[in-house]
Design a protein around this motif. Structure first.
Motif, PDB file in Angstrom:
ATOM      1  N   THR A 532      -5.122   6.915  -2.982  1.00  0.00           N
ATOM      2  CA  THR A 532      -6.059   7.913  -2.158  1.00  0.00           C
ATOM      3  C   THR A 532      -7.377   7.944  -2.935  1.00  0.00           C
ATOM      4  OG1 THR A 532      -4.125   9.315  -1.547  1.00  0.00           O
ATOM      5  CG2 THR A 532      -6.198  10.298  -1.171  1.00  0.00           C
ATOM      6  N   GLU A 533      -7.567   8.286  -4.103  1.00  0.00           N
ATOM      7  CA  GLU A 533      -8.954   8.333  -4.684  1.00  0.00           C
ATOM      8  C   GLU A 533      -9.624   6.955  -4.411  1.00  0.00           C
ATOM      9  OE1 GLU A 533      -7.946   9.235  -8.535  1.00  0.00           O
ATOM     10  OE2 GLU A 533      -7.720  11.384  -8.062  1.00  0.00           O
ATOM     11  N   LEU A 534      -8.929   5.800  -4.663  1.00  0.00           N
ATOM     12  CA  LEU A 534      -9.763   4.325  -4.697  1.00  0.00           C
ATOM     13  C   LEU A 534     -10.150   3.963  -3.190  1.00  0.00           C
ATOM     14  CD1 LEU A 534      -7.446   2.385  -7.075  1.00  0.00           C
ATOM     15  CD2 LEU A 534      -9.798   3.199  -7.458  1.00  0.00           C
ATOM     16  N   LEU A 535      -9.462   4.487  -2.302  1.00  0.00           N
ATOM     17  CA  LEU A 535      -9.463   4.090  -0.704  1.00  0.00           C
ATOM     18  C   LEU A 535     -10.493   4.816  -0.104  1.00  0.00           C
ATOM     19  CD1 LEU A 535      -5.918   2.910   0.469  1.00  0.00           C
ATOM     20  CD2 LEU A 535      -7.748   1.455  -0.201  1.00  0.00           C
ATOM     21  N   GLY A 536     -10.498   6.322  -0.495  1.00  0.00           N
ATOM     22  CA  GLY A 536     -11.314   7.317  -0.260  1.00  0.00           C
ATOM     23  C   GLY A 536     -10.765   7.677   1.393  1.00  0.00           C
ATOM     24  N   ARG A 537      -9.545   7.551   1.560  1.00  0.00           N
ATOM     25  CA  ARG A 537      -8.779   8.054   2.745  1.00  0.00           C
ATOM     26  C   ARG A 537      -7.574   8.857   2.826  1.00  0.00           C
ATOM     27  NH1 ARG A 537      -9.617   3.847   6.854  1.00  0.00           N
ATOM     28  NH2 ARG A 537     -11.131   2.547   6.247  1.00  0.00           N
ATOM     29  N   ASP A 538      -7.363   9.720   3.667  1.00  0.00           N
ATOM     30  CA  ASP A 538      -6.246  10.601   3.614  1.00  0.00           C
ATOM     31  C   ASP A 538      -5.067   9.888   4.001  1.00  0.00           C
ATOM     32  OD1 ASP A 538      -4.441  12.883   3.653  1.00  0.00           O
ATOM     33  OD2 ASP A 538      -5.662  13.970   5.298  1.00  0.00           O
ATOM     34  N   LEU A 539      -3.874   9.886   3.173  1.00  0.00           N
ATOM     35  CA  LEU A 539      -2.745   9.088   3.475  1.00  0.00           C
ATOM     36  C   LEU A 539      -1.747  10.082   4.324  1.00  0.00           C
ATOM     37  CD1 LEU A 539      -1.477   7.493   0.284  1.00  0.00           C
ATOM     38  CD2 LEU A 539      -2.923   6.515   1.845  1.00  0.00           C
ATOM     39  N   ASP A 540      -2.124  11.462   4.649  1.00  0.00           N
ATOM     40  CA  ASP A 540      -1.328  12.068   5.626  1.00  0.00           C
ATOM     41  C   ASP A 540      -1.989  11.857   7.165  1.00  0.00           C
ATOM     42  OD1 ASP A 540       0.107  13.279   3.673  1.00  0.00           O
ATOM     43  OD2 ASP A 540      -1.271  14.777   3.211  1.00  0.00           O
ATOM     44  N   ASP A 541      -3.042  10.923   7.261  1.00  0.00           N
ATOM     45  CA  ASP A 541      -3.579  10.769   8.487  1.00  0.00           C
ATOM     46  C   ASP A 541      -2.850   9.607   9.096  1.00  0.00           C
ATOM     47  OD1 ASP A 541      -4.961   9.899  10.973  1.00  0.00           O
ATOM     48  OD2 ASP A 541      -7.121  10.550   9.778  1.00  0.00           O
ATOM     49  N   PRO A 542      -2.124   9.852  10.373  1.00  0.00           N
ATOM     50  CA  PRO A 542      -1.256   8.706  11.160  1.00  0.00           C
ATOM     51  C   PRO A 542      -2.278   7.565  11.337  1.00  0.00           C
ATOM     52  CG  PRO A 542      -0.833  10.870  12.086  1.00  0.00           C
ATOM     53  CD  PRO A 542      -2.262  11.311  11.226  1.00  0.00           C
ATOM     54  N   GLY A 543      -3.301   7.739  11.844  1.00  0.00           N
ATOM     55  CA  GLY A 543      -4.477   6.540  11.925  1.00  0.00           C
ATOM     56  C   GLY A 543      -4.468   5.787  10.508  1.00  0.00           C
ATOM     57  N   TRP A 549      -0.629   0.108   6.943  1.00  0.00           N
ATOM     58  CA  TRP A 549       0.583  -0.667   7.270  1.00  0.00           C
ATOM     59  C   TRP A 549       0.137  -1.990   7.945  1.00  0.00           C
ATOM     60  CZ3 TRP A 549       5.147  -1.043   5.440  1.00  0.00           C
ATOM     61  CH2 TRP A 549       6.206  -1.647   5.794  1.00  0.00           C
ATOM     62  N   ILE A 550      -0.694  -1.998   8.745  1.00  0.00           N
ATOM     63  CA  ILE A 550      -1.186  -3.409   9.454  1.00  0.00           C
ATOM     64  C   ILE A 550      -1.725  -4.366   8.448  1.00  0.00           C
ATOM     65  CG2 ILE A 550      -2.778  -4.528  10.918  1.00  0.00           C
ATOM     66  CD1 ILE A 550      -2.237  -2.100  13.065  1.00  0.00           C
ATOM     67  N   ALA A 551      -2.647  -3.661   7.488  1.00  0.00           N
ATOM     68  CA  ALA A 551      -3.122  -4.743   6.392  1.00  0.00           C
ATOM     69  C   ALA A 551      -1.832  -5.059   5.648  1.00  0.00           C
ATOM     70  CB  ALA A 551      -4.185  -3.686   5.681  1.00  0.00           C
ATOM     71  N   LEU A 552      -1.087  -4.247   5.249  1.00  0.00           N
ATOM     72  CA  LEU A 552       0.246  -4.983   4.290  1.00  0.00           C
ATOM     73  C   LEU A 552       0.848  -5.775   5.074  1.00  0.00           C
ATOM     74  CD1 LEU A 552       1.094  -1.481   2.753  1.00  0.00           C
ATOM     75  CD2 LEU A 552      -0.061  -3.095   1.635  1.00  0.00           C
ATOM     76  N   ALA A 553       1.066  -5.800   6.259  1.00  0.00           N
ATOM     77  CA  ALA A 553       1.873  -6.699   6.987  1.00  0.00           C
ATOM     78  C   ALA A 553       1.180  -8.083   7.032  1.00  0.00           C
ATOM     79  CB  ALA A 553       2.424  -6.045   8.448  1.00  0.00           C
ATOM     80  N   ALA A 554      -0.175  -7.817   7.354  1.00  0.00           N
ATOM     81  CA  ALA A 554      -0.924  -9.204   7.435  1.00  0.00           C
ATOM     82  C   ALA A 554      -0.964  -9.740   6.131  1.00  0.00           C
ATOM     83  CB  ALA A 554      -2.458  -8.715   7.876  1.00  0.00           C
ATOM     84  N   THR A 555      -1.324  -9.312   5.169  1.00  0.00           N
ATOM     85  CA  THR A 555      -1.219  -9.775   3.641  1.00  0.00           C
ATOM     86  C   THR A 555       0.389 -10.387   3.265  1.00  0.00           C
ATOM     87  OG1 THR A 555      -2.659  -8.264   2.706  1.00  0.00           O
ATOM     88  CG2 THR A 555      -1.189  -9.413   1.222  1.00  0.00           C
ATOM     89  N   ALA A 556       1.503  -9.688   3.764  1.00  0.00           N
ATOM     90  CA  ALA A 556       2.745 -10.172   3.581  1.00  0.00           C
ATOM     91  C   ALA A 556       2.886 -11.359   4.482  1.00  0.00           C
ATOM     92  CB  ALA A 556       3.770  -9.469   3.962  1.00  0.00           C
ATOM     93  N   SER A 557       2.448 -11.674   5.730  1.00  0.00           N
ATOM     94  CA  SER A 557       2.691 -12.644   6.713  1.00  0.00           C
ATOM     95  C   SER A 557       2.104 -14.006   5.982  1.00  0.00           C
ATOM     96  CB  SER A 557       2.238 -12.514   7.929  1.00  0.00           C
ATOM     97  OG  SER A 557       2.035 -13.211   8.970  1.00  0.00           O
ATOM     98  N   ALA A 558       0.597 -13.576   5.540  1.00  0.00           N
ATOM     99  CA  ALA A 558      -0.102 -14.887   5.097  1.00  0.00           C
ATOM    100  C   ALA A 558       0.362 -15.342   3.917  1.00  0.00           C
ATOM    101  CB  ALA A 558      -1.418 -14.204   4.818  1.00  0.00           C
ATOM    102  N   SER A 559       1.107 -14.437   2.981  1.00  0.00           N
ATOM    103  CA  SER A 559       1.792 -15.132   1.778  1.00  0.00           C
ATOM    104  C   SER A 559       2.970 -15.907   2.039  1.00  0.00           C
ATOM    105  CB  SER A 559       2.219 -13.904   0.832  1.00  0.00           C
ATOM    106  OG  SER A 559       0.996 -12.865   0.319  1.00  0.00           O
TER     107      SER A 559
END
Length: 571
Positions: A532-543, A549-559
């Motif tokens: 949370t500190e590194l990203l500067g984002r609230d993980l409780d926010d659904p958006g 999650w999209i970023a992680l899925a794209a990274t997994a797909s590329a790998s």
């Protein structure tokens, strides 16, 4: 045509004794053998002194008749002072033309006379062929061009002729033609997918109506295989079909038929007509290319004026003088590879897709386009703070290049599948809509085309395959790299990425995520606080969760797609 035996007699002074003089003479042979037939081909005038012929001549004559000789000429005054009565009787019974060669007539004189007659006939054939070619050429210069050549060709062969387009549909035919039967035969050879493949075929023997001819059978006709020529023959008709065009795919066909077999002169005339028709077809290439550019410009008008009806009205006004029109709404967009251009042009509004020029004033702006060569590039927009170096931007652009749709087809909903069936490979299809929604429909068709599936791919069919299926892989990867950069650059702690993946995959349940990672939940809480500190984002926010999650899925797909990808183990 070779000279008749009557012409030879008139020229050489031979005396006919038995039989008719209607047979043709293609050569002169001299032989004193009791059985010369192994050395004959047929249609020869056989000269002999009969030095070995005595007694019964019936077997000798029967062998000559079976071989098909034009006639037998016996030289008298040497072995036989006069024509043997037994030979006269045998020739009469067998119907073999029998002639007498006077003592003063050398055999070589007969050979020379026949040779001169053959040369004269050949010269006359060449002259007739040149004259026919001249008449065909003059016909080709007439305003109606190919149609006039077809009409002239029918007169030259004493039969009928027809012109067919690349889809084997009859465009022009003379009276009494069997063009419909030819069209059915071509449709059979073309195959189920309606696309010619390269290659040759010797054709098929059979009546043009589709019935088998007397000779019967097929000669190497392969479905979908482009024939170099097609021969159809029946008991009372001979037909030749030839493709037109200089490329691997035919731009049309022409057929010619007659009640008798085609002579070498007639074949020459037919080939000359084929050359003139092919030239006419190929000369139309410049006009077709101009029409393609017009259609591409019209597509641009439609896209530019999509929000208001003005663009559609201008597009219809441009097409009207060309005799073309846009399909009525609702319409769908089909996206396909560039080699489908010629196959679809006769059936729908077909235009090339070209890529827009990059914006020099904004080098970091996203550029979306489709290049004529079948390539498209999609680069990501970078914020000023994290804009990568020019070298990195070039790398992103290079990775984003890939197979892309090169042709857009606008067609009515009911005709879409029929047009798509004309094309081999992948065809992307948008949802039905109106011209005001054309940019979105074009994007839908392109995404369906680039889905990696074969055949007709509807945009609606991509639903259920995940959101990433609708995103450009390079763009998604660039987005993921930018969003997750603070985590990947945090020392050598890849466990933050895996912890975030487990936390989001467990829908924020600490115990389930910790158990998946094999760590204590307090350790996971510490890691998520650091994320949370590194990203500067609230993980409780659904958006925020959705973006991560999209970023992680794209990274997994590329790998998974990378050929040498390897996963680092947590340190």
């Amino acid at each position: 045509m070779a000279p008749s035996l009557r012409t030879v007699v008139r020229r050489t002074g031979l005396r006919p004794l038995v039989g008719t003089l209607d047979s043709v003479v293609r050569w002169v042979a001299v032989s004193e053998l009791e059985d010369p037939t192994p050395y004959l081909e047929g249609d020869e005038l056989l000269l002999t002194t009969g030095m070995r012929l005595e007694g019964d001549f019936s077997q000798y004559v029967a062998r000559l008749v079976a071989r098909g000789v034009a006639g037998l000429a016996l030289g008298v005054g040497l072995s036989h002072e006069e024509m043997p009565p037994a030979l006269l009787e045998a020739a009469t019974a067998a119907g073999l033309p029998l002639l007498e060669v006077p003592r003063e007539t050398p055999f070589i004189a007969v050979g020379k006379a026949v040779s001169e007659l053959l040369a004269a006939e050949q010269y006359e054939e060449i002259t007739r062929a040149f004259a026919a070619q001249g008449r065909l050429t003059r016909a080709a210069l007439r305003p109606e061009g190919p149609q006039a050549v077809i009409d002239r060709l029918a007169k030259e062969v004493g039969g009928w002729a027809a012109l067919l387009d690349e889809n084997a549909e009859v465009r022009h035919a003379t009276h009494g033609s069997r063009a419909e039967g030819v069209a059915r035969e071509l449709a059979r050879l073309r195959g189920e997918n309606g696309v010619w493949r390269e290659g040759t075929s010797s054709g098929r023997q059979g009546a043009p109506s589709g019935r088998e001819g007397a000779s019967g059978g097929r000669q190497g006709a392969t479905s979908g295989r482009l024939p170099a020529s097609l021969a159809l023959s029946g008991p009372d008709e001979h037909v030749v079909v030839q493709p037109l065009g200089g490329g691997p795919r035919p731009r049309g066909f022409f057929a010619v038929g007659a009640s008798r077999a085609f002579s070498p002169v007639t074949q020459t005339v037919i080939n000359a007509a084929g050359s003139l028709l092919t030239l006419a077809v190929e000369q139309g290439g410049a006009q077709r290319e101009a029409e393609r550019r017009v259609r591409s410009a019209v597509l641009g008008l439609l896209l530019a004026g999509a929000k208001e009806r003005a663009g559609e009205e201008r597009a219809r006004a441009v097409l009207a003088p060309l005799g073309e029109r846009l399909p009525e709404e609702p319409v769908v967009v089909l996206a396909m590879a560039g080699d489908a251009l010629e196959a679809t042009e006769p059936h729908a509004f077909t235009a090339r897709l070209t890529a827009p020029a990059p914006d020099a004033a904004d080098p970091d702006a996203a550029t979306t386009g489709l290049a004529e060569g079948g390539q498209h590039a999609l680069t990501a927009r970078f914020a000023e703070a994290d804009s990568p170096s020019p070298a990195d931007r070039r790398g992103v652009a290079e990775r984003s290049k890939g197979p892309g749709a090169a042709v857009a087809v606008l067609v009515g909903v009911e005709e879409a599948e029929k047009v798509a069936a004309l094309v081999g490979g992948t065809v992307g299809m948008s949802a039905p809509g109106v011209y005001g929604e054309l940019p979105g429909a074009l994007d839908q068709a392109r995404r369906a085309f680039e889905s990696g599936r074969d055949g007709l791919v509807r945009f609606a069919d991509l639903a259920g395959q995940g959101l990433l299926g609708l995103l450009d892989p390079a763009t998604a990867q660039a987005f993921a790299s930018a969003l997750l950069a603070p985590l990947t650059k945090y020392g050598s702690r890849p466990d933050l990425i895996e912890s975030l993946r487990a936390y989001l995959g467990s829908n924020g349940h600490w115990d389930a995520a910790a158990q998946r990672l094999g760590i204590h939940r307090h350790t996971l809480r510490y890691r998520m606080k650091r994320v949370t500190e590194l990203l500067g984002r609230d993980l409780d926010d659904p958006g925020v969760r959705a973006e991560l999650w999209i970023a992680l899925a794209a990274t997994a797909s590329a790998s998974a797609c990378a050929p040498d990808s390897s996963r680092s183990s947590p340190s």
